[in-house]
Design a protein around this motif. Sequence first.
Motif, PDB file in Angstrom:
ATOM      1  N   ILE A  13     -86.181  -0.527 118.345  1.00 41.85           N
ATOM      2  CA  ILE A  13     -85.402  -1.428 117.498  1.00 41.85           C
ATOM      3  C   ILE A  13     -84.182  -1.948 118.255  1.00 41.85           C
ATOM      4  O   ILE A  13     -83.873  -3.139 118.197  1.00 41.85           O
ATOM      5  CB  ILE A  13     -84.988  -0.721 116.190  1.00 41.85           C
ATOM      6  N   ALA A  14     -83.488  -1.071 118.976  1.00 42.31           N
ATOM      7  CA  ALA A  14     -82.323  -1.500 119.747  1.00 42.31           C
ATOM      8  C   ALA A  14     -82.724  -2.486 120.840  1.00 42.31           C
ATOM      9  O   ALA A  14     -82.042  -3.494 121.062  1.00 42.31           O
ATOM     10  CB  ALA A  14     -81.624  -0.295 120.356  1.00 42.31           C
ATOM     11  N   THR A  15     -83.842  -2.233 121.517  1.00 38.71           N
ATOM     12  CA  THR A  15     -84.315  -3.141 122.558  1.00 38.71           C
ATOM     13  C   THR A  15     -84.642  -4.509 121.974  1.00 38.71           C
ATOM     14  O   THR A  15     -84.296  -5.540 122.567  1.00 38.71           O
ATOM     15  CB  THR A  15     -85.559  -2.552 123.254  1.00 38.71           C
ATOM     16  N   ILE A  16     -85.277  -4.528 120.832  1.00 37.36           N
ATOM     17  CA  ILE A  16     -85.597  -5.793 120.172  1.00 37.36           C
ATOM     18  C   ILE A  16     -84.311  -6.531 119.794  1.00 37.36           C
ATOM     19  O   ILE A  16     -84.209  -7.749 119.991  1.00 37.36           O
ATOM     20  CB  ILE A  16     -86.497  -5.560 118.944  1.00 37.36           C
ATOM     21  N   CYS A  17     -83.318  -5.815 119.274  1.00 40.67           N
ATOM     22  CA  CYS A  17     -82.043  -6.443 118.914  1.00 40.67           C
ATOM     23  C   CYS A  17     -81.376  -7.056 120.137  1.00 40.67           C
ATOM     24  O   CYS A  17     -80.888  -8.187 120.083  1.00 40.67           O
ATOM     25  CB  CYS A  17     -81.108  -5.428 118.263  1.00 40.67           C
TER      26      CYS A  17
END
Length: 130
Positions: A13-17
Amino acid sequence: MIEKFNRKKKIIIATICFLIVAIIGYILGTVIYFLTNSSTFLVLFSISFPFMILTYITFILGFLKFNVDRKGKLTFILFYFARFACIIISLLLCILYLYLMGTLKTSEAYYIIVSPVLYTIGYLVGIVIK
């Protein structure tokens, strides 16, 4: 097992953000470049983006390593100061770039707010993912 799955999910999720922020920033920088023929926004965004990721990493690691014992508190404080060091170094690099390019006194100096916006996004992602 569930904790490991949640950690992987949080990393994804952090990578996508961060990818979304990068894509939006570079699209916005490209549009500004074609409208004003100035690459200042793109350069300042490129300077600040890695420091935003470092700020996020120090935020997450500070909370992962936090314990009630003395070593955990010391680690938390070190990561806390590392976040501020990232912010200060990035802002100084942005100001140095603007100064060396001679655009510190022009309207392009307003692009310096790119850095605080990116750090705010890094903190918000860190708080949500934590």
